[in-house]
Design an enzyme around this catalytic site. Structure first.
Site, PDB file in Angstrom:
ATOM      1  N   LYS A   1      38.887  38.164  47.954  1.00 46.86           N
ATOM      2  CA  LYS A   1      38.526  37.844  49.747  1.00 46.86           C
ATOM      3  C   LYS A   1      39.381  38.733  50.318  1.00 46.86           C
ATOM      4  CE  LYS A   1      35.570  34.143  49.256  1.00 46.86           C
ATOM      5  NZ  LYS A   1      34.061  34.309  49.938  1.00 46.86           N
TER       6      LYS A   1
ATOM      7  N   SER B   1      37.637  35.949  39.718  1.00 46.44           N
ATOM      8  CA  SER B   1      37.586  36.199  41.007  1.00 46.44           C
ATOM      9  C   SER B   1      38.805  35.610  41.737  1.00 46.44           C
ATOM     10  CB  SER B   1      36.367  35.518  41.560  1.00 46.44           C
ATOM     11  OG  SER B   1      36.138  34.450  41.460  1.00 46.44           O
TER      12      SER B   1
END
Length: 414
Positions: free
Chosen positions: A52, A308
């Site tokens: 992110k 992720s």
């Protein structure tokens, strides 16, 4: 070279001010198990332990280039996006106001404040994320800030595409790539980049079974809001895929989208932790768990799994273990009708096998003077042991109900 590819490459180069390329490493454990060359793109090893940071950094960088006087950024997030925004704001020396639901775990709030330092103000508001988002956007508009969406923003998508730019610079082109999907920013960015730069690489997309917003959108031809979402995979539990990401992903075929059960995902989290020492949050393990369903597509091929995120709260570990055991058939919960007489409990214990262990035993109520209901939790080492145990229960005239997979009963009783 189109503008998007140039932008993603520029973002990737600019990110070197913050962190080096995340590792792309062959994993022998997974390669041996699934019969291919499995490489992990370790986005869980960025400074904020998720990808992110890439999108937040790129969007903030481009806003600052266009308007150097913009010093206020706002977002709504309960997790990784908040941490990425906080880290980027500290880097640029600008102010961030981050809105979080009041139900956000304290650990995530503290981590966000630590990453942002004096540049971050956290405001706790709303029991549900939609309420938090509405208030954040309203406040941002009133104060003249720039709102940073976690995925539905072209500059964020461009920043996430830097993952693909790194992969192509780190190894010879792989045969396939497995991408986790939540709001769609990461998957859209990587997909758009690879379509232009390496269209021969096959992509598979994976979502949690209880939040399959991409599958719903592909099936219906447009984003749609799921009526119910399982929040266990919090980093990917999105009720509606982003409009901008879906512009890229609208041509994805239904057979390219996989859905993995949340409880099975817990097995993968536990295995990677115990066998490899890799700590992944539920969303971070999605791509690895999908290997179980891909069979021939994986065997003999070079496959990259994007891990992720690794912001795992270890207070969740007992829940992960519990879910994994239930999915593997190693733990069951029963409602047992127990005779109310001396010696009945001893007789019941004699029915247990040598590998069976009582994890929970709780009288719920007496249904009449002669019988009572018992909540029984049993763990064992082989699922086949339960078949033999149930045969012994039936042979002794006992009545029971298996509630292991009854979500309503589990929610209210266990």
């Amino acid at each position: 070279m189109d503008d998007f590819i140039q932008g993603a490459q520029a973002a990737e180069a600019a990110m070197r001010e913050l962190f080096p390329p995340t590792p792309l490493l062959r994993n022998d454990y997974l390669s041996d198990r699934f019969g291919g060359e499995i490489l992990l793109k370790r986005e869980d090893l960025t400074p904020v332990r998720s990808y992110k940071l890439r999108g937040a950094f790129n969007a903030m960088r481009k806003v600052r280039q266009a308007d150097p006087g913009q010093n206020l950024f706002v977002c709504a997030s309960a997790g990784n996006h908040a941490q990425g925004v906080a880290y980027a704001c500290r880097h640029f020396g600008v102010r961030a106001v981050i809105f979080m639901p009041v139900t956000t775990p304290r650990q995530k709030v503290d981590k966000t404040v630590t990453l942002g330092g004096d540049h971050v103000e956290v405001r706790m508001t709303g029991d549900y994320f939609d309420d938090t988002l509405d208030e954040a956007q309203e406040w941002c508009a009133a104060e003249g800030g720039h709102f940073l969406s976690p995925f539905d923003d072209p500059d964020v998508i461009e920043g996430q595409a830097s993952v693909a730019a790194e992969i192509l610079s780190q190894i010879e082109r792989p045969d396939g790539l497995i991408l986790p999907v939540g709001g769609g920013g990461l998957s859209a960015g990587i997909t758009r980049y690879l379509r232009a730069e390496a269209p021969e690489i096959e992509i598979r997309y994976v979502e949690p079974e209880g939040a399959a917003s991409l599958a719903a959108a592909v099936r219906g031809g447009a984003p749609e809001t799921l009526s119910q979402v399982d929040s266990f995979v919090d980093g990917a539990a999105v009720a509606r895929i982003g409009a901008r990401p879906f512009e890229v992903l609208s041509s994805v075929r239904p057979d390219q989208v996989l859905r993995v059960p949340e409880n099975r995902l817990c097995i993968t989290i536990s295995e990677l932790l115990n066998a490899e020492g890799i700590v992944l949050e539920p969303a971070g393990a999605l791509s690895v768990d999908a290997l179980r369903d891909l069979g021939d597509w994986v065997r003999g091929r070079r496959i990259v799994c994007v891990t992720s995120g690794g912001n795992f709260d270890f207070e969740r570990l007992p829940e992960v273990k519990e879910r994994a055991q239930r999915y593997a058939g190693l733990k069951k919960y029963l409602i047992l009708r127990m005779p109310q007489r001396p010696g009945a409990l001893r007789d019941f214990l004699d029915l247990l096998g040598p590998e069976d262990d009582i994890a929970r035993f709780e009288y719920l109520k007496k249904s009449n003077r002669n019988f009572g209901s018992v909540l029984l939790g049993i763990e064992t080492t082989d699922p086949a042991n339960f078949e033999r145990f149930f045969e012994r229960l039936a042979g002794n005239g006992l009545v029971w109900r298996d509630i292991t997979n009854d979500d309503t009963m589990v929610q209210f009783v266990i």
